[in-house]
Design an enzyme around this catalytic site. Structure first.
Site, short mmCIF file in Angstrom:
data_model
loop_
_atom_site.label_atom_id
_atom_site.label_comp_id
_atom_site.label_asym_id
_atom_site.label_seq_id
_atom_site.Cartn_x
_atom_site.Cartn_y
_atom_site.Cartn_z
N LYS A 41 2.72 -3.47 -7.92
CA LYS A 41 1.76 -3.20 -8.40
C LYS A 41 1.55 -1.93 -8.91
CE LYS A 41 -1.73 -2.77 -4.93
NZ LYS A 41 -2.38 -3.49 -3.79
N ARG A 48 -13.07 -4.73 3.54
CA ARG A 48 -12.68 -5.05 2.02
C ARG A 48 -12.54 -6.55 2.10
NH1 ARG A 48 -7.41 -3.10 -1.61
NH2 ARG A 48 -6.51 -5.19 -0.67
C1 LIG Z 1 -1.71 -3.14 -2.64
C2 LIG Z 1 -1.53 -3.78 -1.56
C3 LIG Z 1 -0.56 -3.97 -0.66
C4 LIG Z 1 0.53 -2.74 -0.75
O1 LIG Z 1 -0.11 -1.58 -0.38
P1 LIG Z 1 0.68 -0.17 -0.25
O2 LIG Z 1 -0.08 0.68 0.65
O3 LIG Z 1 1.08 0.40 -1.45
O4 LIG Z 1 2.05 -0.46 0.58
C5 LIG Z 1 -0.46 -4.87 0.40
N1 LIG Z 1 -1.26 -5.72 0.67
C6 LIG Z 1 -2.44 -5.86 -0.15
C7 LIG Z 1 -3.50 -6.84 0.11
C8 LIG Z 1 -2.64 -5.11 -1.23
O5 LIG Z 1 -3.83 -5.40 -2.11
#
Ligand SMILES: *Cc1c(COP(=O)(O)O)cnc(C)c1O
Length: 356
Positions: free
Chosen positions: A36, A131
């Protein structure tokens, strides 16, 4: 090259993915590569797959659809819980989704049954970051409601930390997650094959050899994109931290006072700015702004240059101490942190340039 540009060093991302995925494999963990941060850019995604990602995850269904359209046939994981109205799309493009609401899982079950599919669900548990996720004491009851939904397989449990509350995924928190897992397995008489322990913040624990046994996977974006863990931003040994560069062009240079003159009211974003009077300074304005990046998440590559401010379309740099002469038409490079990569990747104004 059109400017501003996001330069993507594909080979560095490939190297980082290899490094992180083998670090995880050594500890018995699999890695979901998270796309993402770069709008599921095809070349980045390819590097993640080639580098050993065991699946690809994204918070947006649109990005998962993009992965399928580019021919990716491996496991897809929807990281943000789908809205009930998106259940059909979620089942269509994601093999697995992270969930906390039984009503949504019912909607996913209906969508799965009507399309003749089986959809896997990871129940998210909130261990303090506030969250998504159910509270630990409610996990068994919620799991019971999800597990009986036809068309759904409760694949495991997971958690996500260090995102909203900044709460660290410590060994203690991971052990808490494992005890919730055991409680569900014993309470419902089933096995949960997946314990999805978190994101790049959890790499800290892995690097320190402190991840407890039983966590089976991590979902990693920043770690492979920027070569660092996400609690203190410690570098991961063997990784590049400059896989991305933001490049922009200078549109004005001048020597001006450092403190605005006249009555100071609100700036373009409703804030009252504060300025130190540093006397006359040479500054450069670049064609780069909040529509393109998060200015606070940029670090100038050149020594002696600092960012002093930004508006929607202008980045103002102090170049008084720059080691080279900065003139109109020159380009300056910046190392972006995660927020700036994300903004640049999703801004239609920023050219994405893959460097081979
Ligand atoms: C964005 C996201 C990740 C990845 O996070 P990073 O810190 O970029 O590795 C993992 N799990 C969830 C639920 C996320 O929203």
């Amino acid at each position: 090259m059109n400017l501003p540009a996001l330069l993507i060093h594909k080979d560095k991302i490939l190297n980082n993915t290899r490094t992180v995925s083998s670090l995880l494999k050594e500890r018995g963990l699999s890695m979901v590569g998270v796309a993402k941060g770069v709008l599921a850019h095809p070349e980045v995604v390819k590097a993640m797959v080639e580098g050993g990602a065991d699946g690809l995850g994204d918070s947006r269904i649109d990005n998962l659809r993009r992965l399928r359209e580019m021919g990716y046939t491996g496991k897809t994981v929807l990281l943000r819980a789908p809205a009930p109205s998106q259940a059909d799309l979620a089942v269509r493009y994601a093999d697995v989704s992270l969930n906390s609401e039984p009503a949504t899982v019912q909607a996913l079950g209906r969508a799965a049954r009507s399309s003749g599919k089986v959809h896997k669900v990871i129940l998210m548990v909130d261990l303090g970051d506030l969250r998504e996720g159910v509270l630990a004491e409610r996990a068994l009851a919620v799991a019971e409601r999800m597990v009986n939904e036809e068309g759904i397989i409760l694949e495991g449990i997971g958690t996500n930390m260090a995102c909203y509350g900044g709460v660290e995924p410590t060994r203690g928190k991971m052990e808490e997650l494992l005890s919730v897992k055991r409680e569900i397995e014993e309470g419902l008489g089933l096995r949960l094959p997946t314990v999805s322990g978190g994101n790049s913040a959890n790499l800290s624990l892995v690097m320190d050899g402190a991840m407890p046994e039983g966590i089976t996977e991590l979902r990693i974006g920043e770690g492979v994109l920027l070569g660092q863990e996400a609690v203190q931003r410690r570098p991961i040994p063997g990784c590049f931290r400059d896989a991305f560069i933001i490049r922009a062009e200078v549109i004005e240079t001048s020597t001006k006072p450092s403190k605005p003159w006249g009555n100071v009211g609100q700036d373009a974003f409703g804030r009252i700015p504060f300025f130190l009077d540093l006397g006359l300074r040479k500054r450069a304005i670049l064609a780069l702004g909040r529509q393109d990046v998060v200015p606070d998440a940029l670090a100038p590559v050149d020594e002696g240059i600092t960012i002093v401010g930004a508006s929607s379309d202008h980045l103002i740099c102090d170049v008084q101490e720059a080691l080279r002469d900065v003139s109109v038409g020159d380009t300056l490079d910046f190392l972006p942190q995660y927020g700036a990569v994300l903004a640049a990747a999703t801004s239609p104004f920023v050219e994405k340039v893959v460097v081979q």
